[in-house]
Write a protein that holds these residues in place. Structure first.
Motif: not given
Length: 280
Positions: A20-38, A242-246
């Protein structure tokens, strides 16, 4: 609609927080898509104004210890628009957490409520609660947030160390707003920066190429030494470094004159960037 999830493993908690921290460096807002598997984070900006597209996919079974969702229809999905920086800030206090619970709630409006249980010196558990406001995306707009199609690729190559690339790009960034990324199917990668008074190129050789089934060249006998390139905004290119999850693997697909498609792959995370090319 109902959603609740629980994380108990500190490794998974830290990993999710870093994504989440990595993504927040690229953009301010996003859409979170929740499904049973992903669980997918989707960022889709208009390419004709230089916007980037990001698709980040996590297998929920590898992250969450408990995961329950009741969506709107038979697809059992929920789409939420949220501020990534607020979610990242809420997860920062989870680094020493024993339990992290995330659930969809309704207070003054719809929220993702993050409950973090932390140990204390006295042995009494302390609970910190963060409410991240969300907007429910109407079903008629869901088609805007599907996984991107695989484009026609001219060359695909594994990138060297992101830390090394970041050091190089940061130096170039102080001199130019753009970087040209060029590669061929012989394992060669070039990063070129040029202005009216100076040009600098960094060369990488003997890298591995990646082969997609869909990346078949239109030529019957393609020249493996032919370089394909895309000139992109250097700040946007720097952001994905600038990602943090290696990630264990990073693949760069060059779409000649059209843009870059970059995959950061981990055991349970796939993060896809698309950066459109900028005309000279």
């Amino acid at each position: 609609m109902r959603f609740r999830a629980k994380l108990l493993d500190i490794t998974c908690i830290t990993h999710f927080s870093r994504v989440v921290a990595t993504l927040s460096r690229s953009i301010k807002s996003c859409v979170l898509r929740l499904s049973p598997d992903k669980v997918c984070f989707v960022i889709s900006e208009k390419a004709n104004v230089g916007g980037i597209n990001i698709w980040c996919e996590l297998a929920q079974s590898n992250i969450f210890d408990d995961y329950r969702i009741e969506g709107k229809d038979e697809r059992n999905e929920i789409y939420l628009e949220l501020n990534l920086e607020q979610l990242s800030r809420a997860l920062r206090s989870s680094l020493n957490a024993q339990v992290v619970k995330i659930k969809l709630t309704r207070k003054q409006g719809a929220c993702l409520t993050v409950e973090i249980s932390q140990p204390t010196m006295t042995g009494v558990q302390r609970t910190v609660v963060h409410d991240v406001p969300v907007a429910v995306v109407p079903e008629r707009l869901w088609s805007d947030y599907q996984e991107p199609d695989m484009p026609d690729i001219d060359v695909s190559i594994y990138l060297p160390s992101l830390k090394l690339l970041k050091n190089i790009v940061d130096r170039m960034k102080s001199m130019s707003n753009f970087v040209t990324v060029a590669a061929n199917m012989s394992g060669e990668l070039r990063l070129r920066m040029e202005t009216d008074v100076v040009m600098a190129t960094t060369y990488f050789r003997d890298l591995q190429n990646h082969h997609f089934d869909t990346s078949v060249s239109s030529q019957s006998t393609p020249d493996l030494t032919t370089l394909y390139e895309a000139r992109v905004d250097i700040r946007k290119f720097s952001q994905f470094l600038q990602n943090q999850f290696n990630p264990t693997k990073v693949i760069c697909n060059v779409l000649d004159g059209r843009g870059l498609q970059i995959f950061l792959l981990h055991e349970d995370v796939s993060l896809q960037y698309y950066i459109p090319a900028v005309a000279r």
